[in-house]
Structures are given as structure tokens and as C-alpha cells.
Design a protein around this motif. Structure first.
Motif, PDB file in Angstrom:
ATOM      1  N   LYS A 238     -38.858  78.432  47.898  1.00  0.00           N
ATOM      2  CA  LYS A 238     -40.114  78.458  48.650  1.00  0.00           C
ATOM      3  C   LYS A 238     -39.963  77.654  49.928  1.00  0.00           C
ATOM      4  O   LYS A 238     -39.103  76.780  50.036  1.00  0.00           O
ATOM      5  CB  LYS A 238     -41.272  77.860  47.840  1.00  0.00           C
ATOM      6  CG  LYS A 238     -41.637  78.587  46.559  1.00  0.00           C
ATOM      7  CD  LYS A 238     -42.793  77.873  45.870  1.00  0.00           C
ATOM      8  CE  LYS A 238     -43.180  78.569  44.568  1.00  0.00           C
ATOM      9  NZ  LYS A 238     -42.119  78.452  43.565  1.00  0.00           N
ATOM     10  N   LEU A 239     -40.848  77.948  50.870  1.00  0.00           N
ATOM     11  CA  LEU A 239     -40.977  77.132  52.070  1.00  0.00           C
ATOM     12  C   LEU A 239     -42.304  76.396  52.005  1.00  0.00           C
ATOM     13  O   LEU A 239     -43.362  77.028  51.908  1.00  0.00           O
ATOM     14  CB  LEU A 239     -40.934  77.994  53.334  1.00  0.00           C
ATOM     15  CG  LEU A 239     -41.215  77.242  54.643  1.00  0.00           C
ATOM     16  CD1 LEU A 239     -40.089  76.242  54.938  1.00  0.00           C
ATOM     17  CD2 LEU A 239     -41.381  78.211  55.805  1.00  0.00           C
ATOM     18  N   TYR A 240     -42.258  75.085  52.047  1.00  0.00           N
ATOM     19  CA  TYR A 240     -43.466  74.278  52.117  1.00  0.00           C
ATOM     20  C   TYR A 240     -43.655  73.799  53.557  1.00  0.00           C
ATOM     21  O   TYR A 240     -42.711  73.294  54.177  1.00  0.00           O
ATOM     22  CB  TYR A 240     -43.372  73.060  51.191  1.00  0.00           C
ATOM     23  CG  TYR A 240     -43.480  73.381  49.724  1.00  0.00           C
ATOM     24  CD1 TYR A 240     -44.724  73.401  49.093  1.00  0.00           C
ATOM     25  CD2 TYR A 240     -42.352  73.662  48.963  1.00  0.00           C
ATOM     26  CE1 TYR A 240     -44.842  73.705  47.736  1.00  0.00           C
ATOM     27  CE2 TYR A 240     -42.452  73.962  47.611  1.00  0.00           C
ATOM     28  CZ  TYR A 240     -43.698  73.980  47.005  1.00  0.00           C
ATOM     29  OH  TYR A 240     -43.808  74.274  45.664  1.00  0.00           O
ATOM     30  N   LEU A 241     -44.839  73.966  54.094  1.00  0.00           N
ATOM     31  CA  LEU A 241     -45.179  73.472  55.423  1.00  0.00           C
ATOM     32  C   LEU A 241     -45.956  72.175  55.225  1.00  0.00           C
ATOM     33  O   LEU A 241     -47.103  72.189  54.758  1.00  0.00           O
ATOM     34  CB  LEU A 241     -46.014  74.505  56.181  1.00  0.00           C
ATOM     35  CG  LEU A 241     -45.334  75.865  56.371  1.00  0.00           C
ATOM     36  CD1 LEU A 241     -46.306  76.862  57.012  1.00  0.00           C
ATOM     37  CD2 LEU A 241     -44.077  75.737  57.215  1.00  0.00           C
ATOM     38  N   VAL A 242     -45.313  71.061  55.564  1.00  0.00           N
ATOM     39  CA  VAL A 242     -45.851  69.751  55.193  1.00  0.00           C
ATOM     40  C   VAL A 242     -46.276  68.963  56.434  1.00  0.00           C
ATOM     41  O   VAL A 242     -45.435  68.580  57.258  1.00  0.00           O
ATOM     42  CB  VAL A 242     -44.801  68.936  54.409  1.00  0.00           C
ATOM     43  CG1 VAL A 242     -45.398  67.604  53.950  1.00  0.00           C
ATOM     44  CG2 VAL A 242     -44.300  69.726  53.198  1.00  0.00           C
ATOM     45  N   PRO A 243     -47.562  68.691  56.587  1.00  0.00           N
ATOM     46  CA  PRO A 243     -48.022  67.863  57.710  1.00  0.00           C
ATOM     47  C   PRO A 243     -47.587  66.414  57.514  1.00  0.00           C
ATOM     48  O   PRO A 243     -47.520  65.919  56.383  1.00  0.00           O
ATOM     49  CB  PRO A 243     -49.549  67.984  57.652  1.00  0.00           C
ATOM     50  CG  PRO A 243     -49.826  69.099  56.698  1.00  0.00           C
ATOM     51  CD  PRO A 243     -48.677  69.160  55.764  1.00  0.00           C
ATOM     52  N   THR A 244     -47.309  65.744  58.618  1.00  0.00           N
ATOM     53  CA  THR A 244     -46.971  64.325  58.580  1.00  0.00           C
ATOM     54  C   THR A 244     -47.952  63.567  59.476  1.00  0.00           C
ATOM     55  O   THR A 244     -48.580  64.157  60.354  1.00  0.00           O
ATOM     56  CB  THR A 244     -45.529  64.094  59.054  1.00  0.00           C
ATOM     57  OG1 THR A 244     -45.353  64.703  60.342  1.00  0.00           O
ATOM     58  CG2 THR A 244     -44.530  64.688  58.076  1.00  0.00           C
ATOM     59  N   PRO A 245     -48.109  62.257  59.268  1.00  0.00           N
ATOM     60  CA  PRO A 245     -49.072  61.489  60.058  1.00  0.00           C
ATOM     61  C   PRO A 245     -48.803  61.582  61.561  1.00  0.00           C
ATOM     62  O   PRO A 245     -47.647  61.624  61.991  1.00  0.00           O
ATOM     63  CB  PRO A 245     -48.864  60.057  59.550  1.00  0.00           C
ATOM     64  CG  PRO A 245     -48.357  60.226  58.153  1.00  0.00           C
ATOM     65  CD  PRO A 245     -47.481  61.440  58.206  1.00  0.00           C
ATOM     66  N   ILE A 246     -49.885  61.607  62.332  1.00  0.00           N
ATOM     67  CA  ILE A 246     -49.732  61.630  63.792  1.00  0.00           C
ATOM     68  C   ILE A 246     -49.665  60.214  64.350  1.00  0.00           C
ATOM     69  O   ILE A 246     -49.473  60.026  65.546  1.00  0.00           O
ATOM     70  CB  ILE A 246     -50.878  62.416  64.471  1.00  0.00           C
ATOM     71  CG1 ILE A 246     -52.239  61.813  64.134  1.00  0.00           C
ATOM     72  CG2 ILE A 246     -50.820  63.884  64.080  1.00  0.00           C
ATOM     73  CD1 ILE A 246     -53.411  62.483  64.838  1.00  0.00           C
ATOM     74  N   GLY A 247     -49.816  59.224  63.480  1.00  0.00           N
ATOM     75  CA  GLY A 247     -49.744  57.832  63.915  1.00  0.00           C
ATOM     76  C   GLY A 247     -49.795  56.900  62.725  1.00  0.00           C
ATOM     77  O   GLY A 247     -48.810  56.267  62.356  1.00  0.00           O
ATOM     78  N   ASN A 248     -50.934  56.849  62.078  1.00  0.00           N
ATOM     79  CA  ASN A 248     -51.156  55.950  60.955  1.00  0.00           C
ATOM     80  C   ASN A 248     -50.484  56.492  59.697  1.00  0.00           C
ATOM     81  O   ASN A 248     -50.837  57.563  59.204  1.00  0.00           O
ATOM     82  CB  ASN A 248     -52.664  55.784  60.718  1.00  0.00           C
ATOM     83  CG  ASN A 248     -52.977  54.650  59.770  1.00  0.00           C
ATOM     84  OD1 ASN A 248     -52.281  54.417  58.797  1.00  0.00           O
ATOM     85  ND2 ASN A 248     -54.051  53.931  60.070  1.00  0.00           N
ATOM     86  N   LEU A 249     -49.509  55.756  59.157  1.00  0.00           N
ATOM     87  CA  LEU A 249     -48.760  56.236  57.996  1.00  0.00           C
ATOM     88  C   LEU A 249     -49.619  56.392  56.752  1.00  0.00           C
ATOM     89  O   LEU A 249     -49.247  57.124  55.827  1.00  0.00           O
ATOM     90  CB  LEU A 249     -47.598  55.277  57.692  1.00  0.00           C
ATOM     91  CG  LEU A 249     -46.472  55.220  58.715  1.00  0.00           C
ATOM     92  CD1 LEU A 249     -45.362  54.309  58.217  1.00  0.00           C
ATOM     93  CD2 LEU A 249     -45.925  56.616  58.985  1.00  0.00           C
ATOM     94  N   GLU A 250     -50.776  55.744  56.731  1.00  0.00           N
ATOM     95  CA  GLU A 250     -51.654  55.881  55.574  1.00  0.00           C
ATOM     96  C   GLU A 250     -52.271  57.269  55.477  1.00  0.00           C
ATOM     97  O   GLU A 250     -52.890  57.613  54.467  1.00  0.00           O
ATOM     98  CB  GLU A 250     -52.756  54.815  55.622  1.00  0.00           C
ATOM     99  CG  GLU A 250     -52.234  53.398  55.434  1.00  0.00           C
ATOM    100  CD  GLU A 250     -53.348  52.369  55.423  1.00  0.00           C
ATOM    101  OE1 GLU A 250     -54.529  52.760  55.556  1.00  0.00           O
ATOM    102  OE2 GLU A 250     -53.040  51.174  55.274  1.00  0.00           O
ATOM    103  N   ASP A 251     -52.089  58.080  56.519  1.00  0.00           N
ATOM    104  CA  ASP A 251     -52.633  59.435  56.491  1.00  0.00           C
ATOM    105  C   ASP A 251     -51.737  60.411  55.730  1.00  0.00           C
ATOM    106  O   ASP A 251     -52.091  61.581  55.572  1.00  0.00           O
ATOM    107  CB  ASP A 251     -52.847  59.950  57.919  1.00  0.00           C
ATOM    108  CG  ASP A 251     -53.968  59.213  58.632  1.00  0.00           C
ATOM    109  OD1 ASP A 251     -54.875  58.720  57.940  1.00  0.00           O
ATOM    110  OD2 ASP A 251     -53.933  59.120  59.868  1.00  0.00           O
ATOM    111  N   ILE A 252     -50.570  59.985  55.254  1.00  0.00           N
ATOM    112  CA  ILE A 252     -49.745  60.856  54.427  1.00  0.00           C
ATOM    113  C   ILE A 252     -50.483  61.081  53.105  1.00  0.00           C
ATOM    114  O   ILE A 252     -51.047  60.149  52.524  1.00  0.00           O
ATOM    115  CB  ILE A 252     -48.341  60.233  54.169  1.00  0.00           C
ATOM    116  CG1 ILE A 252     -47.390  61.257  53.529  1.00  0.00           C
ATOM    117  CG2 ILE A 252     -48.422  58.984  53.323  1.00  0.00           C
ATOM    118  CD1 ILE A 252     -46.849  62.264  54.485  1.00  0.00           C
TER     119      ILE A 252
END
Length: 284
Positions: free
Chosen positions: A13-27
């Protein structure tokens, strides 16, 4: 027609995974889990992503996947997934595919019947939009615009006329010049927002008219990545006469459009009945 069942089995499978744009707590918990369990992580910049993954405790093998190697690398990733591997695709920050080459890999997965699993998460333009104070429906997102002023102006003309919020990204070293071009096209009193360093310690929103914001950054050196938002055009649309509409149709015909297509286009753009415009055109 194609139907996809993302969780049907344990195939590649391909997972499209967003990462934080700044604050690491947004993961998110789910994003971290997918990154931890993936066989490979396809990263736009392995150095930038390596720092993030180290901080969240993920040590899986990374494969570079960026705009300069995407067409050559995509078949390799497809083969891995066909052999049963799971791949998590991430961009430098925010949502994959948004202003990065992830769509190429998504297209190849669809062609090869490989499930594509999107995860929700951070996006700079959506984050800026909800705090802009502008109506969020409708909106148009342009990504990064061309660098030359002459190539930017047609986009700014669209934004000037658009009855929704317009959004684009700009780098700090180009911002002042871009805003100067923007101010030469849009009405000086049109409202806009320049958002920078979203979710970071120096997060800032500069709100005002196009003229005010342009003048501000001409005098204050921009820092950080910017999201620029232009307020909707709220002026009452001028209703053209049949004579004026027919003239527009003739202009398009002179440019090579068929009469049928020209009438359809003008009617749609000016919110009039296609049949009525057709009758007026042929009576005139």
C-alpha cells in the motif's frame, strides 16, 4: 471504473502521511504508527525528514522522492509495493501531494491497482485560511506562483475578480516584489492577510489592505515561509447588455472559438441563459 478497498488485506500500500508544518506536537498518533510500521518512507528531502523522524523516534529506511527524480523513482516504488511492501510518502512539511510531487506516485498506484491510503493532518494553507477572517467557501489554492511579474499578473487578475478567497505561497526573499506586483493589479483597498511561521514560536498574521501589507513588507524584511490570502471580490457584478455580450462572443469567434462554444462560455461567465444569448446573437 475502479473501486479501492484500502484495508482489505496485507498487500502493498501507499500511505500519504502528513507531517507537522512547525510544531512537532501536531504529529498524530496514527501518523506516527504508520511511519513506524512502514517498510519504507519516501521523503521529499531525506535530510529534513530525517531530523523530524529522529525527534519522533522513527528509524525506518528512507528513500528520496522529489520533483527531480519522481518519474524515475516511481517505478521502483511501485515494484516494492507490488512485492508487498508498505510505503509512507511524506513531504518536507504538511500534506503530501500539496505542492510536492506525490501526485505522480498516487497516479502510478491507481494505474497499478495499489491501494492509496490518505491520512488527515496539517496543511499550511488550510491553517492560514481558518484564521484569516475571510469566508472559507469557496476558495482557490494556487500553490507557488511563477517568479516573473509578467507571469504572475494573470493570476492576480483572476484573484481580483474571484468571489472567493484566493491563497498562494511565497518565499521570504521574493515576497516584497510579489506584493508590489499584486498591488499593481488589485484594488488598493482590497483586504489581504500574510501569514508566516504557522504553528511556530514566531507565528504572525499581518492583516490589512493590499496597499498597506505591501508597504509594510517593503519596509520590514520578511522572514519565514508565507501564506498569502486575498479576500473575495464583493463588488456587485455589472450586468452587461445583450449588445455587449454579443460583442464578447464575436471577440472569441475572432480568436478561433466556434460560435456555439463562444456563446456557451460567455453565458457561463456572465450568468445569463445560454439559449437566450443564442437567440439574441442570431437575431442581431
Amino acid at each position: 471504473m475502479q473501486r479501492q478497498s484500502s484495508y482489505k488485506d496485507d498487500s502493498g500500500k501507499l500511505y500519504l502521511v502528513p507531517t507537522p508544518i512547525g510544531n512537532l506536537e501536531d504529529i498524530t498518533i496514527r501518523a506516527k504508527k504508520v511511519l513506524t510500521n512502514a517498510d519504507y518512507i519516501a521523503a521529499e528531502d531525506t535530510r529534513t525528514s530525517g531530523i523530524l523522524l529522529e525527534k519522533i523516534g522513527v528509524h525506518n529506511r528512507m528513500i528520496s522522492f522529489h520533483k527531480y527524480n519522481s518519474k524515475e523513482r516511481a517505478p521502483e516504488l511501485i515494484k516494492l509495493m507490488q512485492d508487498g511492501a508498505t510505503i509512507a510518502e511524506i513531504s518536507d512539511a504538511g500534506m503530501p501531494v500539496i505542492s510536492d510531487p506525490g501526485y505522480i506516485l498516487v497516479q502510478e498506484c491507481i494505474k497499478n491497482n495499489i491501494p492509496v491510503v490518505p491520512l488527515p493532518g496539517p496543511s499550511a494553507f488550510a491553517t492560514a485560511l481558518i484564521a484569516s477572517g475571510f469566508d472559507a467557501q469557496p476558495f482557490t489554492y494556487y500553490g507557488f506562483l511563477p517568479r516573473k511579474s509578467s507571469e504572475q499578473k494573470p493570476y492576480f487578475k483572476q484573484m481580483s475578480d474571484f468571489r472567493g478567497t484566493s491563497i498562494f505561497y511565497e518565499a521570504p526573499h521574493r515576497l516584497a516584489k510579489t506584493l508590489k506586483t499584486l498591488a499593481s493589479v488589485l484594488p488598493a483597498d482590497r483586504q489581504m492577510v500574510a501569514a508566516r511561521e504557522l504553528t511556530k514560536i514566531h507565528e504572525e498574521f499581518v492583516r490589512g489592505t493590499v496597499s498597506e501589507v505591501s508597504d509594510y513588507f517593503a519596509e520590514n524584511a520578511p522572514r519565514g515561509e508565507f501564506v498569502i490570502l486575498i479576500s473575495p471580490n464583493t463588488e456587485e457584478a455589472k450586468q452587461l447588455s445583450w449588445k455587449e455580450l454579443i460583442a464578447l462572443v464575436n471577440d472569441l469567434v475572432d480568436q478561433g472559438e466556434s460560435k456555439k462554444d463562444a456563446i456557451k462560455k460567455v453565458a457561463k461567465e456572465h450568468n445569463v441563459s445560454k439559449n437566450e444569448l443564442y437567440d439574441e446573437y442570431h437575431q442581431g
